[in-house]
Design a protein around this motif. Structure first.
Motif, PDB file in Angstrom:
ATOM      1  N   PRO A 104       0.793  -1.238   0.000  1.00 19.35           N
ATOM      2  CA  PRO A 104       0.000   0.000   0.000  1.00 19.35           C
ATOM      3  C   PRO A 104       0.824   1.286   0.000  1.00 19.35           C
ATOM      4  CG  PRO A 104      -0.873  -1.545   1.606  1.00 19.35           C
ATOM      5  CD  PRO A 104       0.388  -2.140   1.077  1.00 19.35           C
ATOM      6  N   GLU A 105       2.004   1.261   0.604  1.00 17.62           N
ATOM      7  CA  GLU A 105       2.822   2.473   0.651  1.00 17.62           C
ATOM      8  C   GLU A 105       3.412   2.851  -0.712  1.00 17.62           C
ATOM      9  OE1 GLU A 105       5.508  -0.872   2.299  1.00 17.62           O
ATOM     10  OE2 GLU A 105       3.396  -0.367   2.299  1.00 17.62           O
ATOM     11  N   PHE A 106       3.251   1.968  -1.714  1.00 20.15           N
ATOM     12  CA  PHE A 106       3.766   2.236  -3.059  1.00 20.15           C
ATOM     13  C   PHE A 106       2.651   2.459  -4.081  1.00 20.15           C
ATOM     14  CE2 PHE A 106       7.231  -0.013  -0.953  1.00 20.15           C
ATOM     15  CZ  PHE A 106       8.275   0.864  -1.189  1.00 20.15           C
ATOM     16  N   THR A 107       1.474   2.842  -3.607  1.00 27.70           N
ATOM     17  CA  THR A 107       0.341   3.079  -4.498  1.00 27.70           C
ATOM     18  C   THR A 107       0.670   4.101  -5.581  1.00 27.70           C
ATOM     19  OG1 THR A 107      -1.271   2.460  -2.832  1.00 27.70           O
ATOM     20  CG2 THR A 107      -2.055   3.898  -4.586  1.00 27.70           C
ATOM     21  N   ASP A 108       1.390   5.145  -5.236  1.00 27.45           N
ATOM     22  CA  ASP A 108       1.688   6.218  -6.188  1.00 27.45           C
ATOM     23  C   ASP A 108       2.617   5.791  -7.318  1.00 27.45           C
ATOM     24  OD1 ASP A 108       0.080   7.886  -4.707  1.00 27.45           O
ATOM     25  OD2 ASP A 108       1.748   8.912  -3.719  1.00 27.45           O
ATOM     26  N   VAL A 109       3.361   4.694  -7.138  1.00 27.31           N
ATOM     27  CA  VAL A 109       4.313   4.278  -8.174  1.00 27.31           C
ATOM     28  C   VAL A 109       3.987   2.903  -8.773  1.00 27.31           C
ATOM     29  CG1 VAL A 109       6.220   5.727  -7.358  1.00 27.31           C
ATOM     30  CG2 VAL A 109       5.944   3.410  -6.438  1.00 27.31           C
ATOM     31  N   ARG A 110       2.765   2.433  -8.554  1.00 26.18           N
ATOM     32  CA  ARG A 110       2.396   1.140  -9.142  1.00 26.18           C
ATOM     33  C   ARG A 110       2.295   1.297 -10.658  1.00 26.18           C
ATOM     34  NH1 ARG A 110      -2.207   3.421  -7.290  1.00 26.18           N
ATOM     35  NH2 ARG A 110      -4.061   3.303  -8.588  1.00 26.18           N
ATOM     36  N   CYS A 111       2.618   0.245 -11.372  1.00 26.25           N
ATOM     37  CA  CYS A 111       2.595   0.265 -12.831  1.00 26.25           C
ATOM     38  C   CYS A 111       1.150   0.152 -13.319  1.00 26.25           C
ATOM     39  CB  CYS A 111       3.427  -0.887 -13.379  1.00 26.25           C
ATOM     40  SG  CYS A 111       3.322  -1.067 -15.169  1.00 26.25           S
ATOM     41  N   PRO A 112       0.666   1.134 -14.057  1.00 28.05           N
ATOM     42  CA  PRO A 112      -0.725   1.067 -14.534  1.00 28.05           C
ATOM     43  C   PRO A 112      -0.951  -0.056 -15.540  1.00 28.05           C
ATOM     44  CG  PRO A 112       0.364   3.021 -15.406  1.00 28.05           C
ATOM     45  CD  PRO A 112       1.314   2.390 -14.433  1.00 28.05           C
ATOM     46  N   LYS A 113       0.066  -0.389 -16.316  1.00 25.04           N
ATOM     47  CA  LYS A 113      -0.081  -1.491 -17.295  1.00 25.04           C
ATOM     48  C   LYS A 113      -0.186  -2.839 -16.579  1.00 25.04           C
ATOM     49  CE  LYS A 113       2.190   0.825 -21.137  1.00 25.04           C
ATOM     50  NZ  LYS A 113       3.332   0.779 -22.062  1.00 25.04           N
ATOM     51  N   CYS A 114       0.625  -3.029 -15.559  1.00 24.22           N
ATOM     52  CA  CYS A 114       0.531  -4.273 -14.772  1.00 24.22           C
ATOM     53  C   CYS A 114      -0.826  -4.348 -14.083  1.00 24.22           C
ATOM     54  CB  CYS A 114       1.660  -4.353 -13.742  1.00 24.22           C
ATOM     55  SG  CYS A 114       3.288  -4.732 -14.410  1.00 24.22           S
ATOM     56  N   GLU A 115      -1.292  -3.224 -13.568  1.00 22.83           N
ATOM     57  CA  GLU A 115      -2.585  -3.204 -12.886  1.00 22.83           C
ATOM     58  C   GLU A 115      -3.713  -3.573 -13.850  1.00 22.83           C
ATOM     59  OE1 GLU A 115      -5.089  -0.348  -9.955  1.00 22.83           O
ATOM     60  OE2 GLU A 115      -2.952  -0.674  -9.668  1.00 22.83           O
ATOM     61  N   ARG A 116      -3.691  -3.017 -15.053  1.00 20.65           N
ATOM     62  CA  ARG A 116      -4.719  -3.361 -16.054  1.00 20.65           C
ATOM     63  C   ARG A 116      -4.660  -4.846 -16.397  1.00 20.65           C
ATOM     64  NH1 ARG A 116      -3.550   1.679 -18.051  1.00 20.65           N
ATOM     65  NH2 ARG A 116      -2.072   0.939 -19.616  1.00 20.65           N
ATOM     66  N   ALA A 117      -3.451  -5.378 -16.535  1.00 16.67           N
ATOM     67  CA  ALA A 117      -3.305  -6.805 -16.842  1.00 16.67           C
ATOM     68  C   ALA A 117      -3.860  -7.667 -15.717  1.00 16.67           C
ATOM     69  CB  ALA A 117      -1.836  -7.136 -17.093  1.00 16.67           C
ATOM     70  N   LEU A 118      -3.615  -7.276 -14.477  1.00 13.87           N
ATOM     71  CA  LEU A 118      -4.131  -8.037 -13.340  1.00 13.87           C
ATOM     72  C   LEU A 118      -5.649  -7.998 -13.295  1.00 13.87           C
ATOM     73  CD1 LEU A 118      -1.544  -7.031 -10.622  1.00 13.87           C
ATOM     74  CD2 LEU A 118      -1.992  -9.346 -11.456  1.00 13.87           C
ATOM     75  N   ARG A 119      -6.240  -6.887 -13.635  1.00 17.24           N
ATOM     76  CA  ARG A 119      -7.706  -6.802 -13.643  1.00 17.24           C
ATOM     77  C   ARG A 119      -8.303  -7.713 -14.692  1.00 17.24           C
ATOM     78  NH1 ARG A 119      -8.442  -0.323 -12.783  1.00 17.24           N
ATOM     79  NH2 ARG A 119      -7.814  -0.341 -10.600  1.00 17.24           N
TER      80      ARG A 119
END
Length: 87
Positions: free
Chosen positions: A70-85
């Motif tokens: 959670p402390e790295f929310t600001d630097v999470r990769c948006p492409k990885c996040e979309r892939a995980l969804r």
């Protein structure tokens, strides 16, 4: 598929005694290697090489928690996040 969370750190940083602590510039996700589950596959979900990245050793402990620390929310990769969804 099990997910490994990885830190992309600033390349010029030197960790350890006398060096600066590495600065996390992005948090990525990769699938786990089926032969060695603690190791990531060679490519992140966004297509980057995992070799220079550091293992975050993060695991969710309850449903609904983020895939990244959670402390790295600001630097999470948006492409990885979309892939995980999409999984």
């Amino acid at each position: 598929m099990a997910i490994i969370v990885l830190f992309e750190v600033r390349a010029a940083q030197q960790a350890g005694p006398g060096g600066d602590e590495p600065v996390v510039v992005a948090v990525h996700a990769a699938g786990s290697d089926p032969d060695v589950p603690e190791d990531p596959l060679p490519i992140t979900l966004c297509g980057q090489d995992t070799a220079p990245m550091e293992h975050a050793h993060y695991e969710r402990t309850a449903p609904g928690q983020p895939w990244h620390p959670p402390e790295f929310t600001d630097v999470r990769c948006p492409k990885c996040e979309r892939a995980l969804r999409g999984l």
